[in-house]
Design a protein around this motif. Structure first.
Motif, PDB file in Angstrom:
ATOM      1  N   SER A  83       0.820  -1.216   0.000  1.00 28.48           N
ATOM      2  CA  SER A  83       0.000   0.000   0.000  1.00 28.48           C
ATOM      3  C   SER A  83       0.853   1.266   0.000  1.00 28.48           C
ATOM      4  N   ARG A  84       2.112   1.124   0.275  1.00 27.56           N
ATOM      5  CA  ARG A  84       2.980   2.298   0.362  1.00 27.56           C
ATOM      6  C   ARG A  84       3.772   2.520  -0.928  1.00 27.56           C
ATOM      7  N   LEU A  85       3.273   1.919  -2.000  1.00 28.35           N
ATOM      8  CA  LEU A  85       3.955   2.020  -3.293  1.00 28.35           C
ATOM      9  C   LEU A  85       4.312   3.452  -3.676  1.00 28.35           C
ATOM     10  N   SER A  86       3.363   4.363  -3.477  1.00 29.35           N
ATOM     11  CA  SER A  86       3.590   5.726  -3.969  1.00 29.35           C
ATOM     12  C   SER A  86       4.701   6.459  -3.215  1.00 29.35           C
ATOM     13  N   GLU A  87       5.034   5.969  -1.999  1.00 33.85           N
ATOM     14  CA  GLU A  87       6.098   6.625  -1.225  1.00 33.85           C
ATOM     15  C   GLU A  87       7.490   6.174  -1.643  1.00 33.85           C
ATOM     16  N   ALA A  88       7.565   5.021  -2.286  1.00 31.67           N
ATOM     17  CA  ALA A  88       8.865   4.358  -2.463  1.00 31.67           C
ATOM     18  C   ALA A  88       9.742   5.045  -3.503  1.00 31.67           C
ATOM     19  N   ASP A  89      11.049   5.122  -3.186  1.00 31.28           N
ATOM     20  CA  ASP A  89      12.017   5.586  -4.183  1.00 31.28           C
ATOM     21  C   ASP A  89      12.394   4.442  -5.104  1.00 31.28           C
ATOM     22  N   ILE A  90      12.551   3.274  -4.515  1.00 31.74           N
ATOM     23  CA  ILE A  90      12.798   2.118  -5.373  1.00 31.74           C
ATOM     24  C   ILE A  90      11.940   0.929  -4.929  1.00 31.74           C
ATOM     25  N   VAL A  91      11.544   0.138  -5.904  1.00 29.77           N
ATOM     26  CA  VAL A  91      10.707  -1.030  -5.630  1.00 29.77           C
ATOM     27  C   VAL A  91      11.429  -2.256  -6.188  1.00 29.77           C
ATOM     28  N   ILE A  92      11.598  -3.252  -5.324  1.00 29.91           N
ATOM     29  CA  ILE A  92      12.323  -4.452  -5.748  1.00 29.91           C
ATOM     30  C   ILE A  92      11.344  -5.575  -6.074  1.00 29.91           C
ATOM     31  N   PHE A  93      11.518  -6.153  -7.267  1.00 37.02           N
ATOM     32  CA  PHE A  93      10.676  -7.270  -7.692  1.00 37.02           C
ATOM     33  C   PHE A  93      11.560  -8.490  -7.937  1.00 37.02           C
ATOM     34  N   HIS A  94      11.282  -9.572  -7.248  1.00 37.36           N
ATOM     35  CA  HIS A  94      12.047 -10.802  -7.452  1.00 37.36           C
ATOM     36  C   HIS A  94      11.468 -11.556  -8.640  1.00 37.36           C
ATOM     37  N   ASN A  95      12.340 -11.947  -9.545  1.00 41.87           N
ATOM     38  CA  ASN A  95      11.882 -12.482 -10.829  1.00 41.87           C
ATOM     39  C   ASN A  95      11.027 -13.747 -10.743  1.00 41.87           C
ATOM     40  N   ARG A  96      11.435 -14.683  -9.901  1.00 43.37           N
ATOM     41  CA  ARG A  96      10.783 -15.987  -9.923  1.00 43.37           C
ATOM     42  C   ARG A  96       9.260 -15.920  -9.773  1.00 43.37           C
ATOM     43  N   GLU A  97       8.798 -15.138  -8.815  1.00 45.66           N
ATOM     44  CA  GLU A  97       7.356 -15.049  -8.575  1.00 45.66           C
ATOM     45  C   GLU A  97       6.651 -14.346  -9.740  1.00 45.66           C
ATOM     46  N   LEU A  98       7.377 -13.492 -10.433  1.00 45.64           N
ATOM     47  CA  LEU A  98       6.783 -12.809 -11.598  1.00 45.64           C
ATOM     48  C   LEU A  98       6.588 -13.786 -12.748  1.00 45.64           C
ATOM     49  N   ILE A  99       7.648 -14.565 -13.038  1.00 45.49           N
ATOM     50  CA  ILE A  99       7.523 -15.456 -14.199  1.00 45.49           C
ATOM     51  C   ILE A  99       6.552 -16.598 -13.935  1.00 45.49           C
ATOM     52  N   HIS A 100       6.381 -16.948 -12.651  1.00 41.56           N
ATOM     53  CA  HIS A 100       5.408 -17.998 -12.346  1.00 41.56           C
ATOM     54  C   HIS A 100       3.999 -17.451 -12.145  1.00 41.56           C
ATOM     55  N   GLY A 101       3.844 -16.149 -12.311  1.00 41.38           N
ATOM     56  CA  GLY A 101       2.511 -15.552 -12.227  1.00 41.38           C
ATOM     57  C   GLY A 101       1.959 -15.454 -10.815  1.00 41.38           C
ATOM     58  N   GLN A 102       2.806 -15.675  -9.795  1.00 45.82           N
ATOM     59  CA  GLN A 102       2.318 -15.561  -8.411  1.00 45.82           C
ATOM     60  C   GLN A 102       2.214 -14.105  -7.986  1.00 45.82           C
ATOM     61  N   GLN A 103       2.980 -13.261  -8.661  1.00 45.40           N
ATOM     62  CA  GLN A 103       2.948 -11.830  -8.381  1.00 45.40           C
ATOM     63  C   GLN A 103       2.897 -11.089  -9.708  1.00 45.40           C
ATOM     64  N   ARG A 104       2.311  -9.902  -9.673  1.00 48.33           N
ATOM     65  CA  ARG A 104       2.231  -9.093 -10.884  1.00 48.33           C
ATOM     66  C   ARG A 104       2.867  -7.735 -10.644  1.00 48.33           C
ATOM     67  N   LEU A 105       3.340  -7.134 -11.715  1.00 49.79           N
ATOM     68  CA  LEU A 105       3.823  -5.759 -11.608  1.00 49.79           C
ATOM     69  C   LEU A 105       2.609  -4.846 -11.450  1.00 49.79           C
TER      70      LEU A 105
END
Ligand SMILES: *[C@@H]1O[C@H](CO)[C@@H](O)[C@H](O)[C@H]1NC(C)=O
Ligand SMILES: *[C@@H]1O[C@H](CO)[C@@H](O)[C@H](O)[C@H]1NC(C)=O
Length: 349
Positions: A83-105
């Motif tokens: 929920s604090r996305l708009s405050e962040a200077d940088i956001v880290i996304f780990h690839n594995r969960e993205l490619i497996h569709g468990q998380q989305r950008l």
């Protein structure tokens, strides 16, 4: 026409006030922006890092001033509340969960102009899946690759404060028992390392430990067992640039078994580890020669075997969790190039 003198003085004071006021108005904004620049230069601006999702679901408790409390890095807030996305200077996304569709950008949410998205992986390109859907979203990479924006290798060799002159024997763990050891999860026939293993075991005895033998790769028992091996086969599952994993850093160096490495070129190992700290499979024309060399070192030429411990007089090995590396990156954020986009992630460093 002459003003009476007290009027003249008043006029001069008035002119002075007007000029001074004008200067003040001009300088005020400059003073302000000077202030901001100074803050940036001394790294006192507070940066916020959002971990969008935890790699493999292994979450950390980030309560308190995490980076400062744990690693002594001030002005760096690490958070994991989406929920604090708009405050962040940088956001880290780990690839594995993205490619497996468990998380989305969060592409549907408004993204602040200056926010950087970081693509993180510890895997080799072969195991990163199809990255095309993620092209054009990320500003930085966080990988073991030496050219990564946030460099996060599996381990480091760190110079000791002062060189020690202890006898080399003191660095070699006692009661060596096995000639060569290997910890492996799968002996997949299609992997190049399997071919080397199969040839090598016709020349020398190799003690194989299935991964399941140890509770986890961070099991102390693993290090203890490996310390009883003259050599540890640090064979990577794929050969790609800078891909040098915990097999070298932890299983071999930390246990005190001399690593026999198979992975990227010798030069890439030498860029991060001392030249005389490992044996590279490519140093030999044939696997037979490699096997004979290992036997000679272990059973005939103790002095030469000991020479593979020489670096320990000057260096130690450190393994740092990526969360620590992310905290320690915070002070560098201000000096990063202002604009960058990875249009083709497959070509990443
Ligand atoms: C996450 O952040 C939102 C907005 O700041 C806040 O309302 C919420 O309580 C937070 N959730 C947790 C679990 O801290
Ligand atoms: C980050 O990448 C996005 C593309 O997704 C781009 O629009 C933005 O300008 C980049 N920001 C920086 C600071 O490089």
């Amino acid at each position: 026409m002459r003003f009476p003198s007290h009027r003249r003085i008043l006029l001069i004071i008035l002119v002075c006030l007007i000029l001074f006021g004008y200067q003040l108005v001009q300088w005020l904004p400059l003073l302000n922006s000077d202030q901001t620049i100074t803050n940036d230069e001394t790294g006192t601006k507070t940066h916020k890092i959002l971990v969008w999702h935890w790699p493999f679901g292994n979450s950390f408790n980030l309560d308190g001033d995490y980076c400062k409390d744990k690693f002594g890095v001030p002005n760096c807030i690490m958070m994991d509340n989406q929920s604090r996305l708009s405050e962040a200077d940088i956001v880290i996304f780990h690839n594995r969960e993205l490619i497996h569709g468990q998380q989305r950008l969060p592409v549907n949410l408004k993204r602040p102009e200056k926010q950087r998205w970081v693509w993180m992986t510890m895997e080799s390109p072969e195991n990163n899946g199809d990255l095309k859907p993620f092209n054009g979203y990320f500003n930085w990479t966080m990988t073991y690759h030496q050219d990564a924006d946030i460099y996060s290798p599996y381990g480091f060799m760190v110079p000791k404060e002062s060189e020690t002159y202890e006898p080399l024997e003191s660095f070699i763990p006692k009661d060596k028992f096995y000639l060569a050891c290997w910890v492996v999860s799968s002996v997949s026939p299609h992997l190049e390392r399997t071919t080397i293993y199969k040839k090598l075991k016709t020349v020398i005895p190799i003690k194989v430990f299935g991964r399941a033998v140890f509770k986890s790769l961070h099991d102390q028992a693993l290090l203890h067992t490996m310390s009883r091996c003259y050599f540890y086969l640090a064979f990577e599952n794929s050969v790609s640039r800078d891909y040098i994993t915990e097999k070298l850093w932890r299983n071999a160096y930390m246990s005190g078994a001399v690593p026999v490495v198979f992975g990227p070129y010798r030069e890439e190992y030498e860029a991060v580890a001392q030249t005389d700290s490992f044996i590279h499979v490519n140093d030999f024309d044939t696997v037979e020669e490699l096997g004979k060399f290992l036997m000679t070192l272990a059973y005939e030429d103790r002095e030469r075997y000991a020479s593979y411990f020489n670096w320990r007089r000057k260096y130690t090995v450190e393994i740092k969790h990526w969360v620590e590396l992310a905290c320690k990156f915070c002070p560098k954020i201000s000096s990063m190039p202002p604009h960058k986009v990875y249009e083709d992630l497959d070509a990443w460093p």
